[in-house]
Motif scaffolding. Structure first.
Motif, short mmCIF file in Angstrom:
data_model
loop_
_atom_site.label_atom_id
_atom_site.label_comp_id
_atom_site.label_asym_id
_atom_site.label_seq_id
_atom_site.Cartn_x
_atom_site.Cartn_y
_atom_site.Cartn_z
N SER A 130 0.86 -1.37 -0.08
CA SER A 130 -0.13 0.15 0.14
C SER A 130 0.87 1.19 0.00
O SER A 130 0.59 2.19 -0.80
CB SER A 130 -0.92 0.06 1.29
N GLU A 131 1.78 1.22 0.81
CA GLU A 131 2.63 2.46 0.87
C GLU A 131 3.60 2.62 -0.50
O GLU A 131 3.62 3.81 -0.74
CB GLU A 131 3.76 2.45 2.28
N GLN A 134 1.26 3.89 -3.02
CA GLN A 134 1.11 5.47 -2.73
C GLN A 134 2.14 6.36 -3.28
O GLN A 134 2.13 7.40 -3.83
CB GLN A 134 0.70 5.59 -1.19
N GLU A 138 2.38 9.31 -6.15
CA GLU A 138 2.62 10.66 -5.95
C GLU A 138 3.86 10.84 -6.78
O GLU A 138 3.90 12.13 -7.28
CB GLU A 138 3.07 10.60 -4.35
#
Length: 187
Positions: A130-131, A134, A138
């Motif tokens: 998930s990180e 993300q 970004e």
């Protein structure tokens, strides 16, 4: 040393503190004290991994209503609840949610530690995925904005920026593939 702020670090350091802040709260309502379903209360406490000291908390909660918990009946329910809590399947599932598992109340701690760590590894892998997703999103968003703003003084500077961006995106994609592969092997 750079402190990486992530959901995993937040969960790892704040969830255990929650119990400290809410410790002073009453464990039972007035209604629960009056109903006196001590076996059920004990079972619930055992199946949630509370230690035997939980009974003292109940005693403190009910003292203002002049009610004394039935220690023997509560303990019977608590012992039965522990039989459900202290199972490898439960330790694994608790680990998968990233929550704390209270090994101290169980006699089969070695078996439970292995199961809990297996579940926790899956939880942490999902967090890492998930990180990384993300971070990748970004990076792409920021790159589009940066490239559209044309902030580069030379073609060389633009080329260097694109190479660094491409390198980091490839790195993230490689890490994601490895984590997903690890996820497939552990599920």
């Amino acid at each position: 040393m750079k402190l990486r702020i992530s959901l995993r670090n937040i969960m790892r350091y704040t969830v255990p503190m929650c119990g400290v802040f809410f410790y002073g709260c009453a464990t039972l309502s007035e209604k629960d004290c009056h109903l006196g379903r001590w076996y059920d209360i004990g079972f619930r406490d055992g199946s949630r991994g509370y230690s035997i000291s939980r009974l003292a908390d109940h005693r403190d909660a009910c003292i203002e209503y002049a009610i004394e918990p039935n220690q023997e009946i509560w303990k019977q329910g608590w012992m039965e609840g522990l039989q459900h809590y202290c199972r490898a399947e439960n330790a694994y599932e608790v680990g998968r949610t990233g929550e704390h598992f209270n090994m101290a109340v169980c006699s089969n701690q070695n078996e439970l530690e292995v199961a809990y760590q297996d579940g926790l590894r899956i939880y942490e892998t999902a967090l890492e995925i998930s990180e990384l997703k993300q971070e990748r999103a970004e990076l792409v968003k920021n790159a589009k904005e940066t490239l559209q703003s044309r902030q580069f003084e030379s073609d060389r500077e633009l080329l260097l920026y694109r190479e660094q961006l491409y390198f980091r995106l490839r790195q993230i994609d490689r890490e994601l593939r490895l984590l997903r592969w690890d996820q497939l092997l552990t599920d």
